[in-house]
Design a protein around this motif. Sequence first.
Motif, PDB file in Angstrom:
ATOM      1  N   ALA A  53       0.678  -1.219  -0.227  1.00 36.32           N
ATOM      2  CA  ALA A  53      -0.311   0.064   0.520  1.00 36.32           C
ATOM      3  C   ALA A  53       0.964   1.011   0.033  1.00 36.32           C
ATOM      4  CB  ALA A  53      -0.927   0.122   1.464  1.00 36.32           C
ATOM      5  N   VAL A  54       0.192   2.255  -0.724  1.00 32.76           N
ATOM      6  CA  VAL A  54       0.940   3.440  -0.069  1.00 32.76           C
ATOM      7  C   VAL A  54      -0.276   4.452   0.217  1.00 32.76           C
ATOM      8  CG1 VAL A  54       1.931   2.956  -2.701  1.00 32.76           C
ATOM      9  CG2 VAL A  54      -0.246   4.533  -3.023  1.00 32.76           C
ATOM     10  N   TYR A  55       0.340   5.186   1.341  1.00 37.72           N
ATOM     11  CA  TYR A  55      -0.534   6.085   1.859  1.00 37.72           C
ATOM     12  C   TYR A  55      -0.442   7.320   1.775  1.00 37.72           C
ATOM     13  CZ  TYR A  55       1.560   5.182   5.999  1.00 37.72           C
ATOM     14  OH  TYR A  55       2.585   4.347   7.079  1.00 37.72           O
ATOM     15  N   ALA A  56      -1.134   8.616   2.321  1.00 41.46           N
ATOM     16  CA  ALA A  56      -0.710  10.210   2.186  1.00 41.46           C
ATOM     17  C   ALA A  56      -1.918  10.683   2.736  1.00 41.46           C
ATOM     18  CB  ALA A  56       0.167  10.540   0.895  1.00 41.46           C
ATOM     19  N   PRO A  57      -1.667  12.049   3.028  1.00 40.44           N
ATOM     20  CA  PRO A  57      -2.594  12.720   3.690  1.00 40.44           C
ATOM     21  C   PRO A  57      -3.629  13.772   2.243  1.00 40.44           C
ATOM     22  CG  PRO A  57      -1.105  13.471   4.929  1.00 40.44           C
ATOM     23  CD  PRO A  57       0.068  12.075   3.863  1.00 40.44           C
ATOM     24  N   ARG A  58      -5.029  14.046   1.801  1.00 40.08           N
ATOM     25  CA  ARG A  58      -5.284  14.154   0.604  1.00 40.08           C
ATOM     26  C   ARG A  58      -4.768  15.253   0.261  1.00 40.08           C
ATOM     27  NH1 ARG A  58      -8.726  17.527  -0.643  1.00 40.08           N
ATOM     28  NH2 ARG A  58      -9.117  18.480   1.402  1.00 40.08           N
ATOM     29  N   THR A  59      -4.767  15.661   1.088  1.00 38.49           N
ATOM     30  CA  THR A  59      -3.929  17.031   0.430  1.00 38.49           C
ATOM     31  C   THR A  59      -2.793  17.388  -0.467  1.00 38.49           C
ATOM     32  OG1 THR A  59      -3.079  17.773   2.461  1.00 38.49           O
ATOM     33  CG2 THR A  59      -4.908  18.822   2.182  1.00 38.49           C
ATOM     34  N   PHE A  60      -1.884  15.774  -0.562  1.00 38.11           N
ATOM     35  CA  PHE A  60      -0.980  15.486  -1.454  1.00 38.11           C
ATOM     36  C   PHE A  60      -1.161  15.703  -2.313  1.00 38.11           C
ATOM     37  CE2 PHE A  60       2.281  13.863   1.470  1.00 38.11           C
ATOM     38  CZ  PHE A  60       2.236  14.571   3.110  1.00 38.11           C
ATOM     39  N   VAL A  61      -2.406  15.575  -3.396  1.00 37.82           N
ATOM     40  CA  VAL A  61      -2.791  15.116  -4.536  1.00 37.82           C
ATOM     41  C   VAL A  61      -2.492  16.996  -4.990  1.00 37.82           C
ATOM     42  CG1 VAL A  61      -4.056  13.609  -4.349  1.00 37.82           C
ATOM     43  CG2 VAL A  61      -4.624  15.506  -3.971  1.00 37.82           C
ATOM     44  N   ASN A  62      -2.652  18.225  -4.698  1.00 44.77           N
ATOM     45  CA  ASN A  62      -2.973  19.451  -4.852  1.00 44.77           C
ATOM     46  C   ASN A  62      -1.206  19.938  -5.139  1.00 44.77           C
ATOM     47  OD1 ASN A  62      -4.672  19.637  -4.588  1.00 44.77           O
ATOM     48  ND2 ASN A  62      -5.124  19.933  -2.711  1.00 44.77           N
ATOM     49  N   LYS A  63       0.050  19.461  -4.394  1.00 42.82           N
ATOM     50  CA  LYS A  63       1.795  19.174  -4.575  1.00 42.82           C
ATOM     51  C   LYS A  63       2.177  17.612  -5.493  1.00 42.82           C
ATOM     52  CE  LYS A  63       1.171  20.984   0.080  1.00 42.82           C
ATOM     53  NZ  LYS A  63       1.345  20.879   1.663  1.00 42.82           N
TER      54      LYS A  63
END
Length: 264
Positions: A53-63
Motif C-alpha cells: 500500500a501507499v498512503y498520504a494525506p489527501r492534500t498531497f494530490v495538490n502538490k
Amino acid sequence: MATAPDTSGFKIIVADSKDAYQWRTVASLAEPGMPADAWIGNACLMDHDHAAAVYAPRTFVNKPDVMQGGAFTAVVNLTTGTVKKLPFTASLAYFDPSCNSATHTAVFSAFRDDKTHLVTVTTAGKLTADATTIGQMTSAVPVKDGLVAALGHQLVHVDSSGRNVKDLAPQLTAHRSTSGPPGVARSRSSTTTEAPPAPGCGTGTGSSPKWRRASSATSPSHKAIPARCSSPATPPEPTASPAAESPASTRRPARTSPPSAVSS
C-alpha cells in the motif's frame, strides 16, 4: 480486499467466506502527528495474505512534488493485521503500487527530475531490487528477472539494477513512430483537394475554390465544406429560350397556298 479513505487513516478492509463475507478493518494506515482531513492511497494484493500500500494525506494530490514521490509505503499482513512500514516513499499514481501474486512481490514508483525510482519488495518488506532509470516508467510490474513497464510508447523490460532496458516490442515501436499511437486520429485540417467551382464562383482570373475537410471535433461525419470563392463571381452567359432551341424535327411546316387555277 478493499480500501477506504478516512480521517483517522487509510483503511485496509477484508471479507472472508468463513465470516459470511462480513467486512472488517485489518489496518488503518496513517502517520502520527501529521494533520490530514482524510488519508487516501492505493493497495494491491501480493498474495492471499499480504497487500502492498501507499498512503498520504489527501492534500498531497495538490502538490506535484509529494504527489509524484512523497506518499508513505507499507506491507500489510491481511491475516494478523501487522503493518510493516517501509523506509522509502512513492507516488500516488493510480498504478502505484503494482503487485505480482506469482512472485509474491510488489514494486513502488517515484518520479523526480525526469527519473524513475523503482523499488521491489517481498511480503516481508525486504528489498529485492532498487533501480533508478532515465525517463518516466509507468505501470511497472515485478517479474522474476526484473520489471516490465511502459516507457513513453514502448513496452520495456528493466533488470534489477535499472541499467539494462530492453524494448519488448521493437516492431510495434517502429510502427508507432511512423503512424502515430493507435486510436489517435491524425489531423486532416491541412488536406485540401481541388473541386469544381461552387455555384456562383467564377474561374476567370482566380483559381477554383478549395474544398477543405472539416475536423472531427466540429463535423464527425467529415463532410466536405466549400471554401469562399477566390475570385469575383462571373455572371452566367445568357441562354436561348426553349422556343429558339426547338429541334427542326419538332417544328410544324409552314402553311402554303394551293396553286392557282390556270384558265385555258
